[in-house]
Design an enzyme around this catalytic site. Structure first.
Site, PDB file in Angstrom:
ATOM      1  N   TYR A  32       0.868  -1.184   0.000  1.00 29.26           N
ATOM      2  CA  TYR A  32       0.000   0.000   0.000  1.00 29.26           C
ATOM      3  C   TYR A  32       0.908   1.238   0.000  1.00 29.26           C
ATOM      4  O   TYR A  32       0.848   2.093   0.874  1.00 29.26           O
ATOM      5  CB  TYR A  32      -1.004  -0.002   1.156  1.00 29.26           C
ATOM      6  CG  TYR A  32      -2.302   0.632   0.711  1.00 29.26           C
ATOM      7  CD1 TYR A  32      -3.121  -0.026  -0.197  1.00 29.26           C
ATOM      8  CD2 TYR A  32      -2.674   1.899   1.139  1.00 29.26           C
ATOM      9  CE1 TYR A  32      -4.279   0.569  -0.668  1.00 29.26           C
ATOM     10  CE2 TYR A  32      -3.830   2.495   0.674  1.00 29.26           C
ATOM     11  CZ  TYR A  32      -4.622   1.816  -0.226  1.00 29.26           C
ATOM     12  OH  TYR A  32      -5.763   2.399  -0.687  1.00 29.26           O
ATOM     13  N   HIS A  34       3.195   4.567  -0.738  1.00 25.90           N
ATOM     14  CA  HIS A  34       2.917   6.001  -0.902  1.00 25.90           C
ATOM     15  C   HIS A  34       4.222   6.701  -1.267  1.00 25.90           C
ATOM     16  O   HIS A  34       5.275   6.046  -1.410  1.00 25.90           O
ATOM     17  CB  HIS A  34       2.282   6.569   0.372  1.00 25.90           C
ATOM     18  CG  HIS A  34       3.041   6.236   1.624  1.00 25.90           C
ATOM     19  ND1 HIS A  34       4.278   6.754   1.897  1.00 25.90           N
ATOM     20  CD2 HIS A  34       2.755   5.399   2.658  1.00 25.90           C
ATOM     21  CE1 HIS A  34       4.710   6.294   3.052  1.00 25.90           C
ATOM     22  NE2 HIS A  34       3.810   5.443   3.541  1.00 25.90           N
ATOM     23  N   HIS A  37       7.529   5.705   0.425  1.00 27.12           N
ATOM     24  CA  HIS A  37       8.189   4.509  -0.122  1.00 27.12           C
ATOM     25  C   HIS A  37       8.850   4.835  -1.463  1.00 27.12           C
ATOM     26  O   HIS A  37       9.965   4.413  -1.742  1.00 27.12           O
ATOM     27  CB  HIS A  37       7.160   3.388  -0.365  1.00 27.12           C
ATOM     28  CG  HIS A  37       6.458   2.911   0.860  1.00 27.12           C
ATOM     29  ND1 HIS A  37       5.109   3.109   1.074  1.00 27.12           N
ATOM     30  CD2 HIS A  37       6.903   2.223   1.927  1.00 27.12           C
ATOM     31  CE1 HIS A  37       4.762   2.565   2.219  1.00 27.12           C
ATOM     32  NE2 HIS A  37       5.820   2.017   2.765  1.00 27.12           N
ATOM     33  N   GLY A 147      12.225   4.310   6.324  1.00 27.76           N
ATOM     34  CA  GLY A 147      11.804   5.697   6.528  1.00 27.76           C
ATOM     35  C   GLY A 147      12.090   6.190   7.942  1.00 27.76           C
ATOM     36  O   GLY A 147      11.919   5.459   8.914  1.00 27.76           O
ATOM     37  N   ASP A 150       9.136   6.169  10.856  1.00 30.51           N
ATOM     38  CA  ASP A 150       9.103   5.205  11.959  1.00 30.51           C
ATOM     39  C   ASP A 150      10.500   5.196  12.585  1.00 30.51           C
ATOM     40  O   ASP A 150      11.290   4.278  12.379  1.00 30.51           O
ATOM     41  CB  ASP A 150       8.694   3.825  11.444  1.00 30.51           C
ATOM     42  CG  ASP A 150       7.268   3.836  10.929  1.00 30.51           C
ATOM     43  OD1 ASP A 150       6.373   4.292  11.662  1.00 30.51           O
ATOM     44  OD2 ASP A 150       7.046   3.431   9.774  1.00 30.51           O
ATOM     45  N   GLN A 153      11.608   2.345  14.858  1.00 28.96           N
ATOM     46  CA  GLN A 153      11.844   1.143  14.043  1.00 28.96           C
ATOM     47  C   GLN A 153      13.216   1.228  13.358  1.00 28.96           C
ATOM     48  O   GLN A 153      13.964   0.244  13.314  1.00 28.96           O
ATOM     49  CB  GLN A 153      10.741   0.998  12.993  1.00 28.96           C
ATOM     50  CG  GLN A 153      11.062  -0.031  11.917  1.00 28.96           C
ATOM     51  CD  GLN A 153       9.921  -0.264  10.956  1.00 28.96           C
ATOM     52  OE1 GLN A 153       8.979  -0.951  11.296  1.00 28.96           O
ATOM     53  NE2 GLN A 153       9.987   0.303   9.762  1.00 28.96           N
ATOM     54  N   VAL A 176       8.284  11.845   4.238  1.00 24.02           N
ATOM     55  CA  VAL A 176       7.602  12.615   3.183  1.00 24.02           C
ATOM     56  C   VAL A 176       6.236  13.023   3.747  1.00 24.02           C
ATOM     57  O   VAL A 176       5.539  12.216   4.369  1.00 24.02           O
ATOM     58  CB  VAL A 176       7.461  11.774   1.896  1.00 24.02           C
ATOM     59  CG1 VAL A 176       6.711  12.545   0.820  1.00 24.02           C
ATOM     60  CG2 VAL A 176       8.846  11.381   1.379  1.00 24.02           C
ATOM     61  N   SER A 185       1.615   7.865   5.525  1.00 22.48           N
ATOM     62  CA  SER A 185       1.571   6.534   6.125  1.00 22.48           C
ATOM     63  C   SER A 185       0.446   5.762   5.443  1.00 22.48           C
ATOM     64  O   SER A 185      -0.597   6.341   5.107  1.00 22.48           O
ATOM     65  CB  SER A 185       1.260   6.668   7.625  1.00 22.48           C
ATOM     66  OG  SER A 185       0.789   5.445   8.145  1.00 22.48           O
TER      67      SER A 185
HETATM   68  O1  PAF Z   1       7.846  -0.303   8.033  1.00 21.33           O
HETATM   69  C1  PAF Z   1       7.331  -1.320   7.534  1.00 21.33           C
HETATM   70  O2  PAF Z   1       6.668  -1.256   6.504  1.00 21.33           O
HETATM   71  C2  PAF Z   1       7.513  -2.658   8.210  1.00 21.33           C
HETATM   72  O3  PAF Z   1       7.547  -2.518   9.598  1.00 21.33           O
HETATM   73  C3  PAF Z   1       8.741  -3.442   7.726  1.00 21.33           C
HETATM   74  C4  PAF Z   1      10.039  -2.722   8.060  1.00 21.33           C
HETATM   75  C5  PAF Z   1       8.648  -3.649   6.214  1.00 21.33           C
HETATM   76  C6  PAF Z   1       8.796  -4.822   8.392  1.00 21.33           C
HETATM   77  O4  PAF Z   1       7.648  -5.549   8.126  1.00 21.33           O
END
Ligand code: PAF
Length: 284
Positions: A32, A34, A37, A147, A150, A153, A176, A185
């Protein structure tokens, strides 16, 4: 651009590329897609000879009451965006390919996983760290793009890549935003009209926090309170946290000092989605 759905096919395409001296860029996603990405894909396509995108809605990182079943999915639309951004290969495995048997192995990254998002979603980062380790292991030596949206993460992924010596250079790309400041998101599609109008409050609050640091505020708690207060004043938003942390370790801060790189992070429930955002600043 090709789409493969087996580990063997994906691994052999990337091994083959490296065998011919080509550098591989990897953009792990849950689909999905955006513009956030797309910015990683474009960057990867300029920095590498082959860009691969993974599209996999990873069940391990969803809590029991979260949106795994309804997480937005549209492979056809994603493939078009990938193609337009210069992607060479998509890996879109079904769940049975990634997890053919119950997983008994978990990768968890202590400390950096435990606060903020980790408090609200206690199993989330272990699910992310496990799937990212698996994807790194399947993909092999590469540059991998994530990104800054997050941010926690990204810190978890950087630490796991160092700790486990993955031959992967982890690269963080800037958030972005929509024109009104809302961080892009995939879950923004859940926002109703009123919620969408209220959603930029996170960015506004973080900007106010950055401005207060740049005008001399040195108490991390005072900055966090300012950010929290602005978000809490929005009736549709339910504040979870606003924190001012070390940009590298995500350790909580007390007094800020000149030259320090700090990150302001905030999260709030806004109707169905939980919105996250963050901004960085170097203390003057
Ligand atoms: O940020 C995401 O889209 C997910 O957490 C990732 C890093 C692809 C892991 O599934």
């Amino acid at each position: 651009m090709d789409v493969v759905d087996t580990i063997v096919a994906f691994r052999s395409r990337l091994d083959d590329a490296r065998h011919h001296g080509r550098h591989v860029g990897l953009v792990p996603t849950m689909g999905y897609l955006h513009e956030g990405h797309v910015s990683h894909m474009r960057r990867s396509a300029t920095e590498n000879d082959l860009t691969a995108v993974t599209i996999f809605v990873n069940p391990l990182q969803f809590g029991a009451n979260e949106d795994l079943a309804s997480y937005p999915r549209d492979l056809g639309r994603d493939a078009k965006l990938c193609e337009g951004a210069g992607v060479d290969l998509i890996f879109a495995p079904p769940v049975e390919e990634m997890y053919p048997e119950p997983m008994l192995t978990t990768v968890s990254v202590d400390e950096v996983s435990q606060r903020m998002e980790g408090r609200a979603r206690p199993t989330h980062f272990a699910g992310v760290a496990t799937v990212v380790s698996k994807l790194f292991n399947i993909a092999g030596p590469c540059r991998a793009y994530f990104g800054e949206k997050d941010y926690q993460q990204l810190a978890v992924v950087r630490k796991l890549a160092r700790d486990l010596s993955f031959p992967v250079e982890v690269i963080g790309g800037p958030t972005v935003r929509e024109l009104d400041g809302l961080a892009m998101s995939s879950r923004n599609v859940y926002l109703t009209g009123d919620e969408r109008a209220a959603a930029p409050v996170l960015h506004r609050a973080l900007q106010a926090g950055v401005a207060s640091i740049l005008s001399g505020e040195r108490s991390a708690a005072a900055v966090a309170e300012l950010v929290a207060g602005i978000i809490a004043a929005e009736p549709l938003a339910e504040l979870d946290y606003a924190e001012v942390v070390d940009a590298d370790t995500l350790a909580p801060l007390d007094r800020l000092h000149t030259g320090q790189e700090v990150r302001l992070l905030a999260a709030a429930q806004l109707g169905r989605p939980r919105l996250l955002d963050n901004l960085g600043v170097r203390v003057r």
